[in-house]
Design a protein around this motif. Structure first.
Motif, mmCIF file in Angstrom:
data_model
loop_
_atom_site.group_PDB
_atom_site.id
_atom_site.type_symbol
_atom_site.label_atom_id
_atom_site.label_comp_id
_atom_site.label_asym_id
_atom_site.label_seq_id
_atom_site.Cartn_x
_atom_site.Cartn_y
_atom_site.Cartn_z
ATOM 1 N N ALA A 96 0.809 -1.219 0.000
ATOM 2 C CA ALA A 96 0.000 0.000 0.000
ATOM 3 C C ALA A 96 0.843 1.271 0.000
ATOM 4 C CB ALA A 96 -0.940 0.011 1.205
ATOM 5 N N VAL A 97 2.114 1.189 0.407
ATOM 6 C CA VAL A 97 2.990 2.367 0.324
ATOM 7 C C VAL A 97 3.093 2.835 -1.119
ATOM 8 C CG1 VAL A 97 5.366 3.167 0.595
ATOM 9 C CG2 VAL A 97 4.304 1.826 2.398
ATOM 10 N N GLY A 98 3.370 1.906 -2.023
ATOM 11 C CA GLY A 98 3.442 2.258 -3.434
ATOM 12 C C GLY A 98 2.104 2.692 -3.991
ATOM 13 N N MET A 99 1.031 1.998 -3.566
ATOM 14 C CA MET A 99 -0.296 2.352 -4.078
ATOM 15 C C MET A 99 -0.697 3.746 -3.626
ATOM 16 S SD MET A 99 -2.762 1.221 -5.989
ATOM 17 C CE MET A 99 -2.667 -0.577 -6.002
ATOM 18 N N THR A 100 -0.305 4.143 -2.430
ATOM 19 C CA THR A 100 -0.629 5.493 -1.952
ATOM 20 C C THR A 100 -0.022 6.544 -2.870
ATOM 21 O OG1 THR A 100 -0.698 4.702 0.336
ATOM 22 C CG2 THR A 100 -0.447 7.074 0.007
ATOM 23 N N MET A 101 1.235 6.357 -3.234
ATOM 24 C CA MET A 101 1.893 7.321 -4.124
ATOM 25 C C MET A 101 1.234 7.338 -5.501
ATOM 26 S SD MET A 101 5.928 7.018 -3.121
ATOM 27 C CE MET A 101 6.041 5.239 -3.196
ATOM 28 N N TYR B 147 7.441 2.515 6.912
ATOM 29 C CA TYR B 147 6.463 3.606 6.967
ATOM 30 C C TYR B 147 7.049 4.936 7.424
ATOM 31 C CZ TYR B 147 2.171 1.707 5.206
ATOM 32 O OH TYR B 147 1.202 1.240 4.352
ATOM 33 N N PRO B 148 7.880 4.979 8.454
ATOM 34 C CA PRO B 148 8.515 6.269 8.769
ATOM 35 C C PRO B 148 9.369 6.798 7.619
ATOM 36 C CG PRO B 148 8.701 4.790 10.629
ATOM 37 C CD PRO B 148 8.174 3.974 9.503
ATOM 38 N N ALA B 149 10.069 5.885 6.912
ATOM 39 C CA ALA B 149 10.871 6.317 5.771
ATOM 40 C C ALA B 149 9.981 6.889 4.666
ATOM 41 C CB ALA B 149 11.695 5.138 5.235
ATOM 42 N N GLY C 187 -2.187 7.568 7.355
ATOM 43 C CA GLY C 187 -3.572 7.231 7.063
ATOM 44 C C GLY C 187 -3.695 5.888 6.363
ATOM 45 N N THR C 188 -2.782 5.614 5.426
ATOM 46 C CA THR C 188 -2.793 4.326 4.736
ATOM 47 C C THR C 188 -2.557 3.182 5.699
ATOM 48 O OG1 THR C 188 -2.080 5.262 2.614
ATOM 49 C CG2 THR C 188 -1.597 2.940 2.997
ATOM 50 N N LEU C 189 -1.606 3.346 6.608
ATOM 51 C CA LEU C 189 -1.326 2.300 7.594
ATOM 52 C C LEU C 189 -2.548 2.042 8.466
ATOM 53 C CD1 LEU C 189 0.730 0.399 8.899
ATOM 54 C CD2 LEU C 189 1.443 2.295 10.362
ATOM 55 N N ILE C 190 -3.200 3.116 8.909
ATOM 56 C CA ILE C 190 -4.413 2.962 9.720
ATOM 57 C C ILE C 190 -5.513 2.303 8.896
ATOM 58 C CG2 ILE C 190 -6.221 4.203 10.960
ATOM 59 C CD1 ILE C 190 -4.091 6.299 11.670
ATOM 60 N N GLY C 191 -5.636 2.713 7.635
ATOM 61 C CA GLY C 191 -6.630 2.106 6.759
ATOM 62 C C GLY C 191 -6.400 0.611 6.584
ATOM 63 N N ALA C 192 -5.141 0.206 6.456
ATOM 64 C CA ALA C 192 -4.823 -1.219 6.326
ATOM 65 C C ALA C 192 -5.253 -1.976 7.571
ATOM 66 C CB ALA C 192 -3.326 -1.398 6.072
ATOM 67 N N PHE C 193 -5.032 -1.386 8.740
ATOM 68 C CA PHE C 193 -5.430 -2.052 9.979
ATOM 69 C C PHE C 193 -6.944 -2.042 10.149
ATOM 70 C CE2 PHE C 193 -0.983 -1.798 11.310
ATOM 71 C CZ PHE C 193 -0.847 -3.030 11.933
ATOM 72 N N ILE C 194 -7.613 -0.992 9.682
ATOM 73 C CA ILE C 194 -9.073 -0.979 9.749
ATOM 74 C C ILE C 194 -9.649 -2.135 8.939
ATOM 75 C CG2 ILE C 194 -11.124 0.276 8.975
ATOM 76 C CD1 ILE C 194 -9.769 2.849 9.848
ATOM 77 N N ILE C 195 -9.155 -2.303 7.709
ATOM 78 C CA ILE C 195 -9.614 -3.414 6.871
ATOM 79 C C ILE C 195 -9.310 -4.745 7.543
ATOM 80 C CG2 ILE C 195 -9.300 -4.579 4.660
ATOM 81 C CD1 ILE C 195 -10.828 -1.993 4.412
ATOM 82 N N ALA C 196 -8.097 -4.877 8.113
ATOM 83 C CA ALA C 196 -7.696 -6.136 8.746
ATOM 84 C C ALA C 196 -8.553 -6.444 9.967
ATOM 85 C CB ALA C 196 -6.224 -6.067 9.140
#
Length: 455
Positions: A182-187, A311-313, A405-414
């Protein structure tokens, strides 16, 4: 004394800006926490305590009833926590001077055999230590009905199945792979584009690393050097697939939807051809291969650590570098970005190449965790990843989005999916719920944009 007329509008504007910023920064976190609370309540059930301490507590109950006259049999399943429970009971009973007539950590048939041997040897068992699972074994029904042996079970407490340590680690481990992709997909989505090929690139990466190890590196006897080459080759092939997407998008000027849809089919087909449509199992893979995706450090799975570093990077790159600012500029207004001298095609090419590489990393971790290469891996991953990005607040219209936000979104889905699994909801209903969540996220984005445009 009347307040300054110019001061009131300033305070109102400042207050609105502060509320928007707080909601933007912490709103999704609150949603995730609320969702965790709801799932925890829904999965709240009585739980039998396990482990060595639970075993000692059960032994204390037996000793309170029989003292040194206790003649105890122990029958538990074969899990690690169950074996610790067995050891706890055994150690406490023997320490107090009681007798252990038999102890089994295994199957119901083994428990029956243990009790039969005790009966044949003339041992009069008066206490049977069991767990919540083993007390339900049908082979023990006759013992319970006979009434001569008293059953002792660990104490019960109420605790959510969702908040069990094993379940939380499983959620984090599964989410890590989606989150990395999702890091790549966000960009990509910030650029007003889409990448439908990531799921198939996951399969291509998986087959590439497993196929190289099997056919060119000696299979299960492959050394560390060959393993490193195989992993780098998988990442290179995945990045090349992303680069092809970038070339067709920037040079041929084809829509990203069509380009990545074509690559989705091509990459999946290549994965099937390279593997002869068969999985490459652990028989052909070295034991060290499983370490990358299946190992752990300080109790956390390796994919989770990779996610924590990545994610921090990615956040730093998007918020503190010129490259990140270019992405937002292009997504917000491509024409204005071009007039400012930003090379749109070059940035898009790099982003799609990076998206392919990250999908390859996800495939590599998945293949390592399952210790198998399979052309079926990554099926529908693109939809899960897009859902995580959109639910996390990245706008499909481009120019807006954050890695957090993407990281949180991934955890929401999970959390939603895991909660439905724990509640026994069938997969078809799960897809309906996740589709509704995605539609609601897109609708919320549209309503937010309309509200902003009216201010």
């Amino acid at each position: 004394m009347q307040p300054d007329e110019d001061f009131l509008p300033f305070m109102q504007t400042h207050s609105d800006s502060l509320l928007r910023r707080l909601f933007s920064d912490y709103g999704m976190v609150l949603v995730l926490l609320l969702l965790i609370l709801v799932v925890s309540i829904l999965t709240l059930e009585p739980q039998n305590l396990t482990g060595r301490e639970a075993g000692a507590a059960t032994a204390d109950q037996i000793l309170a009833a029989y003292g040194q006259q206790a003649v105890v049999a122990i029958a538990v399943p074969a899990g690690a926590a169950d074996r610790q429970y067995l050891e706890g009971v055994k150690a406490r009973i023997e320490q107090a001077g009681g007798q252990i007539a038999g102890a089994v950590s295994g199957s119901p048939a083994q428990a029956r055999q243990m009790l039969q041997r005790a009966a044949q040897s003339g041992v009069a068992i008066n206490a049977l230590a069991v767990t919540g699972k083993s007390q339900e074994w049908t082979v023990l029904d006759s013992v319970r009905q006979d009434g001569q042996i008293r059953f002792f079970v660990p104490q019960v407490r109420w605790w959510p199945n969702f908040l069990k340590a094993g379940n939380l680690l499983g959620v984090a481990n599964q989410t890590a792979i989606y989150a990395i992709i999702a890091v790549g997909m966000t960009m990509v989505i910030i650029l007003r584009e889409i990448d439908l090929s990531v799921g198939s690139i996951v399969a291509l990466s998986s087959v590439t690393v497993a196929g190289y190890l099997r056919y060119f590196a000696g299979g299960s006897s492959a050394g560390a050097g060959a393993l490193t080459i195989a992993c780098l080759l998988a990442l290179l092939v995945s990045a090349a697939a992303g680069a092809v997407n970038g070339v067709l998008l920037t040079v041929a000027r084809l829509p990203s939807f069509i380009v990545t849809l074509a690559m989705m089919l091509v990459a999946r087909g290549l994965a099937q051809r390279l593997s002869n449509q068969e999985s490459i199992g652990d028989v052909w893979l070295p034991p060290a291969f499983r370490t990358l995706g299946g190992g752990s450090l300080a109790g956390l799975p390796n994919p989770v650590w990779i996610m924590i570093v990545l994610y921090p990077a990615a956040h730093f790159m998007m918020s503190r570098t010129a490259f990140g600012r270019k992405l937002y500029a292009i997504g917000g207004n491509p024409e204005a970005a071009r007039l400012c001298g930003i090379r749109l095609q070059q940035v898009k090419f790099l982003v799609f190449t990076l998206s392919g590489a990250l999908a390859g990393l996800g495939g590599l971790l998945l293949s390592s965790r399952l210790n198998c290469g399979d052309p079926k891996y990554g099926d529908m991953y693109e939809l899960e990843v897009i859902a995580a990005v959109v639910v996390g607040g990245t706008s499909l219209m481009g120019g807006e989005g954050r890695m957090l936000g993407t990281l949180i979104g991934a955890f929401i889905i999970a959390v939603i999916r895991n909660g439905m699994n724990l509640l026994g909801i069938e997969s078809s209903s799960q897809n309906i719920v996740l589709g509704a969540v995605l539609a609601a996220a897109v609708l919320a984005d549209q309503l937010k944009r309309r509200w902003q445009s009216t201010r």
